[in-house]
Design a protein around this motif. Structure first.
Motif, PDB file in Angstrom:
ATOM      1  N   LEU A 181       4.679   4.153  -7.784  1.00  0.00           N
ATOM      2  CA  LEU A 181       3.510   5.022  -7.772  1.00  0.00           C
ATOM      3  C   LEU A 181       3.792   6.165  -8.739  1.00  0.00           C
ATOM      4  O   LEU A 181       4.584   7.057  -8.433  1.00  0.00           O
ATOM      5  CB  LEU A 181       3.217   5.564  -6.371  1.00  0.00           C
ATOM      6  CG  LEU A 181       1.924   6.363  -6.255  1.00  0.00           C
ATOM      7  CD1 LEU A 181       0.713   5.435  -6.453  1.00  0.00           C
ATOM      8  CD2 LEU A 181       1.824   7.055  -4.898  1.00  0.00           C
ATOM      9  N   VAL A 234      -5.592  -3.696  -8.222  1.00  0.00           N
ATOM     10  CA  VAL A 234      -5.229  -2.398  -7.678  1.00  0.00           C
ATOM     11  C   VAL A 234      -6.470  -1.652  -7.198  1.00  0.00           C
ATOM     12  O   VAL A 234      -7.574  -1.839  -7.710  1.00  0.00           O
ATOM     13  CB  VAL A 234      -4.459  -1.546  -8.708  1.00  0.00           C
ATOM     14  CG1 VAL A 234      -3.161  -2.244  -9.122  1.00  0.00           C
ATOM     15  CG2 VAL A 234      -5.312  -1.260  -9.929  1.00  0.00           C
ATOM     16  N   THR A 235      -6.264  -0.801  -6.209  1.00  0.00           N
ATOM     17  CA  THR A 235      -7.321   0.035  -5.655  1.00  0.00           C
ATOM     18  C   THR A 235      -6.736   1.417  -5.410  1.00  0.00           C
ATOM     19  O   THR A 235      -5.566   1.539  -5.020  1.00  0.00           O
ATOM     20  CB  THR A 235      -7.831  -0.543  -4.324  1.00  0.00           C
ATOM     21  OG1 THR A 235      -8.241  -1.898  -4.526  1.00  0.00           O
ATOM     22  CG2 THR A 235      -9.013   0.256  -3.789  1.00  0.00           C
ATOM     23  N   TYR A 236      -7.575   2.448  -5.630  1.00  0.00           N
ATOM     24  CA  TYR A 236      -7.119   3.823  -5.454  1.00  0.00           C
ATOM     25  C   TYR A 236      -8.075   4.606  -4.568  1.00  0.00           C
ATOM     26  O   TYR A 236      -9.286   4.363  -4.557  1.00  0.00           O
ATOM     27  CB  TYR A 236      -7.032   4.544  -6.806  1.00  0.00           C
ATOM     28  CG  TYR A 236      -6.039   3.949  -7.754  1.00  0.00           C
ATOM     29  CD1 TYR A 236      -6.444   3.048  -8.741  1.00  0.00           C
ATOM     30  CD2 TYR A 236      -4.694   4.279  -7.671  1.00  0.00           C
ATOM     31  CE1 TYR A 236      -5.528   2.482  -9.613  1.00  0.00           C
ATOM     32  CE2 TYR A 236      -3.772   3.727  -8.545  1.00  0.00           C
ATOM     33  CZ  TYR A 236      -4.194   2.833  -9.511  1.00  0.00           C
ATOM     34  OH  TYR A 236      -3.284   2.269 -10.373  1.00  0.00           O
ATOM     35  N   VAL A 241      -3.635   5.877  -0.217  1.00  0.00           N
ATOM     36  CA  VAL A 241      -3.508   6.372  -1.589  1.00  0.00           C
ATOM     37  C   VAL A 241      -3.809   5.275  -2.605  1.00  0.00           C
ATOM     38  O   VAL A 241      -4.656   5.446  -3.478  1.00  0.00           O
ATOM     39  CB  VAL A 241      -2.098   6.942  -1.836  1.00  0.00           C
ATOM     40  CG1 VAL A 241      -1.935   7.352  -3.305  1.00  0.00           C
ATOM     41  CG2 VAL A 241      -1.810   8.110  -0.918  1.00  0.00           C
ATOM     42  N   ALA A 242      -3.118   4.142  -2.482  1.00  0.00           N
ATOM     43  CA  ALA A 242      -3.281   3.088  -3.481  1.00  0.00           C
ATOM     44  C   ALA A 242      -2.794   1.765  -2.920  1.00  0.00           C
ATOM     45  O   ALA A 242      -1.984   1.727  -1.982  1.00  0.00           O
ATOM     46  CB  ALA A 242      -2.517   3.423  -4.762  1.00  0.00           C
ATOM     47  N   GLN A 243      -3.292   0.693  -3.512  1.00  0.00           N
ATOM     48  CA  GLN A 243      -2.925  -0.659  -3.086  1.00  0.00           C
ATOM     49  C   GLN A 243      -2.776  -1.570  -4.292  1.00  0.00           C
ATOM     50  O   GLN A 243      -3.521  -1.443  -5.273  1.00  0.00           O
ATOM     51  CB  GLN A 243      -4.016  -1.235  -2.180  1.00  0.00           C
ATOM     52  CG  GLN A 243      -3.763  -2.676  -1.731  1.00  0.00           C
ATOM     53  CD  GLN A 243      -4.969  -3.273  -1.009  1.00  0.00           C
ATOM     54  OE1 GLN A 243      -6.006  -3.539  -1.599  1.00  0.00           O
ATOM     55  NE2 GLN A 243      -4.808  -3.469   0.290  1.00  0.00           N
ATOM     56  N   ASN A 268       0.833  -1.196   0.000  1.00  0.00           N
ATOM     57  CA  ASN A 268       0.000   0.000   0.000  1.00  0.00           C
ATOM     58  C   ASN A 268       0.871   1.250   0.000  1.00  0.00           C
ATOM     59  O   ASN A 268       1.949   1.265   0.591  1.00  0.00           O
ATOM     60  CB  ASN A 268      -0.870   0.034   1.263  1.00  0.00           C
ATOM     61  CG  ASN A 268      -1.723  -1.189   1.415  1.00  0.00           C
ATOM     62  OD1 ASN A 268      -2.684  -1.381   0.678  1.00  0.00           O
ATOM     63  ND2 ASN A 268      -1.383  -2.038   2.371  1.00  0.00           N
ATOM     64  N   TRP A 269       0.352   2.284  -0.636  1.00  0.00           N
ATOM     65  CA  TRP A 269       0.938   3.620  -0.508  1.00  0.00           C
ATOM     66  C   TRP A 269       0.005   4.475   0.339  1.00  0.00           C
ATOM     67  O   TRP A 269      -1.211   4.471   0.126  1.00  0.00           O
ATOM     68  CB  TRP A 269       1.115   4.287  -1.867  1.00  0.00           C
ATOM     69  CG  TRP A 269       2.291   3.830  -2.647  1.00  0.00           C
ATOM     70  CD1 TRP A 269       2.300   2.912  -3.662  1.00  0.00           C
ATOM     71  CD2 TRP A 269       3.652   4.250  -2.481  1.00  0.00           C
ATOM     72  NE1 TRP A 269       3.571   2.749  -4.139  1.00  0.00           N
ATOM     73  CE2 TRP A 269       4.424   3.568  -3.435  1.00  0.00           C
ATOM     74  CE3 TRP A 269       4.295   5.152  -1.631  1.00  0.00           C
ATOM     75  CZ2 TRP A 269       5.806   3.743  -3.564  1.00  0.00           C
ATOM     76  CZ3 TRP A 269       5.659   5.329  -1.754  1.00  0.00           C
ATOM     77  CH2 TRP A 269       6.399   4.631  -2.714  1.00  0.00           C
ATOM     78  N   THR A 301      -1.020   6.030 -10.687  1.00  0.00           N
ATOM     79  CA  THR A 301      -1.029   4.646 -11.104  1.00  0.00           C
ATOM     80  C   THR A 301      -0.037   3.850 -10.263  1.00  0.00           C
ATOM     81  O   THR A 301       1.144   4.216 -10.194  1.00  0.00           O
ATOM     82  CB  THR A 301      -0.663   4.499 -12.589  1.00  0.00           C
ATOM     83  OG1 THR A 301      -1.569   5.263 -13.384  1.00  0.00           O
ATOM     84  CG2 THR A 301      -0.731   3.039 -13.023  1.00  0.00           C
ATOM     85  N   ILE A 302      -0.522   2.786  -9.641  1.00  0.00           N
ATOM     86  CA  ILE A 302       0.356   1.894  -8.892  1.00  0.00           C
ATOM     87  C   ILE A 302       0.685   0.708  -9.789  1.00  0.00           C
ATOM     88  O   ILE A 302      -0.182   0.192 -10.498  1.00  0.00           O
ATOM     89  CB  ILE A 302      -0.290   1.442  -7.564  1.00  0.00           C
ATOM     90  CG1 ILE A 302       0.710   0.669  -6.706  1.00  0.00           C
ATOM     91  CG2 ILE A 302      -1.571   0.655  -7.789  1.00  0.00           C
ATOM     92  CD1 ILE A 302       0.212   0.397  -5.280  1.00  0.00           C
ATOM     93  N   LYS A 325      -7.607   8.929  -8.031  1.00  0.00           N
ATOM     94  CA  LYS A 325      -8.053   8.100  -9.155  1.00  0.00           C
ATOM     95  C   LYS A 325      -7.980   8.882 -10.461  1.00  0.00           C
ATOM     96  O   LYS A 325      -8.423  10.027 -10.537  1.00  0.00           O
ATOM     97  CB  LYS A 325      -9.485   7.629  -8.875  1.00  0.00           C
ATOM     98  CG  LYS A 325      -9.880   6.348  -9.559  1.00  0.00           C
ATOM     99  CD  LYS A 325     -11.234   5.861  -9.051  1.00  0.00           C
ATOM    100  CE  LYS A 325     -11.149   5.368  -7.628  1.00  0.00           C
ATOM    101  NZ  LYS A 325     -12.431   4.811  -7.138  1.00  0.00           N
TER     102      LYS A 325
END
Length: 115
Positions: free
Chosen positions: A81, A58-60, A48-50, A35-36, A69-70, A65
């Motif tokens: 990221l 991925v999830t944002y 932030v993102a996973q 995760n970020w 981009t992760i 969003k």
């Protein structure tokens, strides 16, 4: 034990881009997700993102969003990221964590968006 080292932060003008890296080492097979997160001065830490290690799903956060981009390079054990269209609200310390039996954190990297 898992170790994470972030890099790539810096000063960027509004509208600019940066790519952060999170280098992962140690017991990588134990990791469920990377995760970020970010934390701006005076604010709570914000997701932030996973990216899920097994599936790549991925999830944002809604706030990033379409701009962030992760991604991952499994050969380099690194998660990236990519941050585009940055604005002042994106100024924060960005940290990656590894979700395993325990949660492991990197030391963070400063991102400052300013003209």
């Amino acid at each position: 034990q898992v170790r994470l080292v972030e890099s790539g932060g810096g000063l960027v003008q509004p509208g600019g881009s940066l790519r952060l890296s999170c280098a992962v080492s140690g017991n990588i097979d134990s990791i469920y997700a990377i995760n970020w997160y970010r934390q701006a001065p005076g604010n709570e830490r914000e997701f932030v993102a996973q990216v899920i290690r097994s599936s790549g799903r991925v999830t944002y956060a809604d706030s990033v969003k379409g701009r962030f981009t992760i991604s991952r390079d499994t050969a380099k054990n690194t998660v990236y990221l990519q941050m585009n269209s940055l604005n002042a609200d994106d100024t924060a310390i960005y940290s990656c964590n590894a979700a395993a039996i325990h949660i492991y954190w990197g030391q963070g990297t400063q991102v400052t968006v300013s003209s």
